[in-house]
Design a protein around this motif. Structure first.
Motif, PDB file in Angstrom:
ATOM      1  N   VAL A 188     -18.725  20.731  -6.903  1.00  0.00           N
ATOM      2  CA  VAL A 188     -17.958  21.910  -7.289  1.00  0.00           C
ATOM      3  C   VAL A 188     -18.600  23.122  -6.627  1.00  0.00           C
ATOM      4  CG1 VAL A 188     -17.120  23.328  -9.192  1.00  0.00           C
ATOM      5  CG2 VAL A 188     -17.323  20.845  -9.471  1.00  0.00           C
TER       6      VAL A 188
ATOM      7  N   THR B 234     -11.374  20.905  -8.863  1.00  0.00           N
ATOM      8  CA  THR B 234     -12.422  19.896  -8.714  1.00  0.00           C
ATOM      9  C   THR B 234     -13.042  19.555 -10.062  1.00  0.00           C
ATOM     10  OG1 THR B 234     -12.904  20.748  -6.497  1.00  0.00           O
ATOM     11  CG2 THR B 234     -14.548  19.318  -7.501  1.00  0.00           C
ATOM     12  N   ARG B 235     -13.303  20.566 -10.885  1.00  0.00           N
ATOM     13  CA  ARG B 235     -13.853  20.292 -12.224  1.00  0.00           C
ATOM     14  C   ARG B 235     -12.873  19.476 -13.066  1.00  0.00           C
ATOM     15  NH1 ARG B 235     -16.194  25.544 -11.520  1.00  0.00           N
ATOM     16  NH2 ARG B 235     -14.278  26.531 -12.278  1.00  0.00           N
ATOM     17  N   SER B 236     -11.590  19.784 -12.964  1.00  0.00           N
ATOM     18  CA  SER B 236     -10.588  19.006 -13.716  1.00  0.00           C
ATOM     19  C   SER B 236     -10.539  17.565 -13.228  1.00  0.00           C
ATOM     20  CB  SER B 236      -9.213  19.664 -13.579  1.00  0.00           C
ATOM     21  OG  SER B 236      -9.219  20.977 -14.092  1.00  0.00           O
TER      22      SER B 236
ATOM     23  N   ASN C  88     -13.040  15.879 -11.841  1.00  0.00           N
ATOM     24  CA  ASN C  88     -14.244  15.194 -12.317  1.00  0.00           C
ATOM     25  C   ASN C  88     -14.131  14.840 -13.800  1.00  0.00           C
ATOM     26  OD1 ASN C  88     -15.377  15.405  -9.778  1.00  0.00           O
ATOM     27  ND2 ASN C  88     -16.584  17.225 -10.263  1.00  0.00           N
TER      28      ASN C  88
END
Length: 319
Positions: free
Chosen positions: A83, A93-95, A97
């Motif tokens: 991220v 990207t966080r979502s 992961n």
């Protein structure tokens, strides 16, 4: 800053620089002179190059996320795209992961239920083979023996042959029942079960040896069953597909604490063949207890199956 505004401002900056140059030292006459055309074309090329570079830099995180999505494998957990920044791509990207975390947890839970049902079904089938089919074949064997003892000589030899065939079938039924339900694992433990497994797979064409390091840490029943099933699948693959003549099974400690299983053969290796259901089943079992499984070529040829359990405190999983 959102991706939209980032791209808009990059393009606006390039256009603003071009306009400033036209209003400043750069002039264009009518008709356009050759030297001025060269300057304009060079400026256009420079604008396009700068714009392409800026867009490539700005969209690089999105390309990395796309590669991570294309290569994500729930049977090989732990790999996550990095991220970077605080914009929309970082949030995406966080979502992604977080979604992988949920999917891996759900996959482990569902795999645990499936493997639990599979082991229960294997136990039931093994029990029926032993109690029903085994006892029936034993009764048939006794009846044939009784008939052979009373039959005349021409018929006696045929009955003796039928007796040997029935005895071989009974031994095969018992062998299948032992593979379906590792009773020696429940009664004598993992060390004896692995030695028994090595002896079972040893034939005239395949030699199997088990090397067990003494003083290994205590393992939960779930971890022992996973180690046994992975060793069983590794030996099955070596016996059926690899063309090996020697297989070694090692149970030993791993650096940092824990227990490791190594199954190595001297066969032809995996080559470019895709992973079959057997290897995928091993990965699901390893995933269930948080172990690390590696399947690949050995340092001197053949195939190696490595299973490493770094945390021996397995939380109540039943594979």
């Amino acid at each position: 800053m959102s991706l939209y505004w980032r791209i808009f401002l990059l393009n606006a900056g390039v256009i603003a620089i071009a306009v400033a140059l036209l209003l400043g030292p750069v002039t264009v006459s009518t008709p356009v002179r050759f030297g001025e055309a060269i300057v304009l074309l060079a400026g256009l090329a420079a604008m396009l190059v700068v714009n392409a570079v800026l867009l490539r830099v700005g969209l690089a995180p999105l390309a990395r996320l796309n590669r991570a999505m294309a290569t994500a494998d729930l049977l090989k957990p732990g790999t996550r795209p990095a991220v970077t920044g605080d914009g929309e791509i970082a949030a995406l990207t966080r979502s992604f992961n977080a979604m992988l975390d949920r999917l891996e947890a759900e996959r482990a839970t569902s795999s645990g239920r499936v493997l639990t049902a599979l082991e229960a079904e294997r136990k039931r089938i093994a029990q029926e083979l032993h109690d029903e089919v085994g006892q029936t074949l034993t009764a048939v064997l006794l009846q044939i023996k009784h008939a052979a003892d009373r039959a005349p000589e021409p018929v006696r030899s045929d009955l003796r042959q039928a007796q040997e065939t029935t005895r071989a079938s009974l031994d095969e039924i018992r062998r299948i029942a032992r593979r379906l339900r590792p009773g020696v694992l429940e009664e004598l433990g993992l060390h004896s079960a692995l030695r028994s497994l090595a002896a079972e797979f040893t034939t005239a064409r395949l030699g199997v040896t088990a090397h067990i390091t003494p003083g290994l840490p205590h393992l939960e029943p779930a971890a022992e069953l996973v180690l046994y099933r992975v060793a069983q699948e590794g030996l099955t693959n070596a016996a059926r597909h690899s063309g090996a003549t020697r297989v070694e099974v090692h149970l030993r400690p791993v650096p940092g604490g824990g227990t490791g299983l190594l199954v190595h053969d001297d066969g032809q290796g995996l080559g470019d063949a895709p992973e079959g259901a057997g290897i995928q089943g091993m990965r699901e079992r390893a995933l269930l207890i948080g172990a690390e499984l590696l399947v690949g070529p050995g340092p001197h040829g053949g195939t190696e199956v490595r299973l490493e359990i770094h945390d021996t405190d397995i939380p109540g999983a039943t594979p």
